[in-house]
Design an enzyme around this catalytic site. Structure first.
Site, PDB file in Angstrom:
ATOM      1  CG  ASP A  25      10.432  63.184  60.110  1.00 36.44           C
ATOM      2  OD1 ASP A  25       9.792  62.121  60.079  1.00 36.44           O
ATOM      3  OD2 ASP A  25      11.114  63.538  61.084  1.00 36.44           O
ATOM      4  CG  HIS A  66      11.133  63.035  64.586  1.00 39.21           C
ATOM      5  ND1 HIS A  66      10.756  62.244  63.522  1.00 39.21           N
ATOM      6  CD2 HIS A  66      10.575  62.473  65.685  1.00 39.21           C
ATOM      7  CE1 HIS A  66       9.999  61.246  63.959  1.00 39.21           C
ATOM      8  NE2 HIS A  66       9.874  61.373  65.271  1.00 39.21           N
TER       9      HIS A  66
END
Length: 476
Positions: A133, A40
């Protein structure tokens, strides 16, 4: 008299870089908040670099624990800050359960994120937007609290987002009751081709399921929705999504050196949670014929069982091909006895490697992968054919697209016990590395390589989308 050159210390480089950042006149300031995992962090870090190249100040905030565990390039033009997940000494592993970790992360993360934004707003560069995110829907509320743009960033494919969205909205029931799934913008999926948390929901903690599905609890309220993909790669599902949301593609988020080469010195992600054995890998590849090596890696999280590890090892050995296999130190005890010694003339086993550098090497003929989306994008952007051995999460869906939609690889199918047998490994290697089918796959891989570069290069679809986002920041 000989000249004596003095090497600058890391602290001096960091100080000089900070001074350069402070003196620069920025168009806007974006705070970027990734989920604390390598897969990520990398794409969101690369997005930061794109923003900086266009005159936008970027600050990336990791958790305190992860920040202590990382190595960061000292010359980065990106600022780094931290928030707390409530487990500053051990991160996820410190929590007694996934449920405890994620509930604490939301509570403590929200509080420390708000404090960070307040502190940044008191500086000479107040925050214009929070890019968070998709795993952190709670960050949208923090963005709204400060009146800054809220930007959801998804590191998974649009296809996978589509599946999770339909589950979250109650439009796709789980457990799945039908053998196939039909969703707008997607090919027909067998149940086993959906993300594992949907197909095998009983096998995983409910907190993981909630984390993935709850990405879409409030994403309608986000000012922007960004995906690490590009338009040509997922045209149909993007067309469907664009009818309802301000979705933009900004990928592929590889270092510029491997794509358009417009960002100077951007030849690596710049943050590493594992130490790659770079010289061993590159030196070993030097004398190998073009397209002769099978690169094998299952990423930073997947864990193969002992039986699967043995079958894969025997398949690689039986193929009699050169192979470079990444087996993390925690997994190496699962290798068959004497395997490394017995295959030393054909293979190299390392604990970690510089994956981009390896995939870009002309000796690599194919990539046997778990099909994590970052790995797929890297291979696709570098024109490397794939053999897909999905493990969990979004990987089965990515593997479906690799074989049936993008046609740049094949799937190594497991037996009724879920094990990919050695004979299947050998057959897949022959099919991809040789013959008519292999040539078609290689041709498609080359096509996607050109399209991925075109998307992020000047005037490409992803580049234009980033420019549009920057223009919005300047007005905010």
């Amino acid at each position: 008299m000989a000249c004596i050159s003095e090497t600058k210390s890391t602290s001096n480089i960091k100080r000089e870089t900070m001074e350069n950042r402070n003196q620069k006149v920025w168009l806007a300031h974006v705070l970027v908040l990734p989920y604390p995992a390598q897969g990520h962090i990398n794409p969101m870090l690369q997005f930061c670099k794109r923003l900086v190249s266009k005159g936008v100040k970027a600050t990336l905030a990791n958790t305190r624990y992860l920040s202590k565990s990382m190595t960061i390039e000292p010359t980065s033009m990106i600022d780094f800050e931290t928030i707390s997940d409530g487990f500053d000494e051990g991160g996820y592993a410190q929590a007694e359960s996934p449920e405890v970790y994620y509930s604490t992360l939301k509570a403590v993360g929200s509080e420390t994120l708000a404090t960070l934004i307040k502190n940044l707003n008191d500086s000479s560069h107040p925050v214009n937007a929070l890019v968070y995110d998709g795993f952190f829907p709670w960050a949208l509320d923090v963005a709204k609290q400060f009146g800054v743009l809220s930007v959801a960033f998804f590191t998974q494919s649009c296809a996978v987002s589509n599946v999770y969205y339909h589950v979250q909205r109650g439009l796709l029931q789980v457990p799945l009751t039908e053998p196939v799934v039909s969703l707008p913008g997607l090919p027909i999926l067998e149940a086993s081709e959906t993300p594992s948390f949907i197909y095998n929901i009983s096998l995983y903690p409910i907190a993981i399921y909630d984390l993935l599905v709850n990405q879409f609890t409030n994403f309608d309220e986000a000012d922007w929705i960004l995906h690490n993909t590009f338009e040509k790669l997922e045209e149909e599902v993007l067309d469907w999504m664009a009818k309802s949301w301000k979705v933009r593609t900004i990928g592929p988020t590889l270092p510029s050196m491997y794509l358009d080469k417009r960002i100077e010195d951007d030849n690596d992600y710049g943050i590493n949670l594992f130490k790659p054995n770079s010289s061993a890998c590159t030196n070993w590849l030097l004398d190998k014929p073009s397209g002769s090596v099978v690169y094998v890696s299952f990423g930073s999280m997947a864990e193969l069982g002992v039986e699967q590890m043995e079958e894969l090892a025997c398949g690689l050995k039986g193929s009699n091909r050169y192979f470079l296999w990444v087996v993390r130190e925690s997994q190496q005890s699962k290798l068959p006895g004497n395997f490394i010694d017995e295959t030393s003339e054909k293979g190299l086993v390392v604990a970690w490697c510089p994956q981009l550098e390896v995939l870009a090497h002309e000796a690599i003929g194919c990539f046997l992968t778990h099909c994590g989306f970052n790995s797929v994008l890297e291979a696709l952007s570098l024109g490397v054919p794939l053999i897909a051995m999905p493990h969990w999460s979004d990987q089965p869906t990515n593997a479906k697209f690799v074989e049936d939609v993008w046609k740049m690889g094949i799937r190594a199918r497991p037996d009724e016990n879920g094990i990919v047998r050695r004979e299947v490994v050998e057959l897949c290697l022959r099919e991809v590395m040789e013959g008519k089918k292999g040539n078609e796959i290689k041709e498609n891989a080359r096509k996607w390589k050109k399209l991925s570069k075109a998307a992020i290069d000047e005037g490409g679809t992803s580049d234009r989308n980033i420019d549009e986002f920057v223009a919005t920041l300047i007005k905010s």
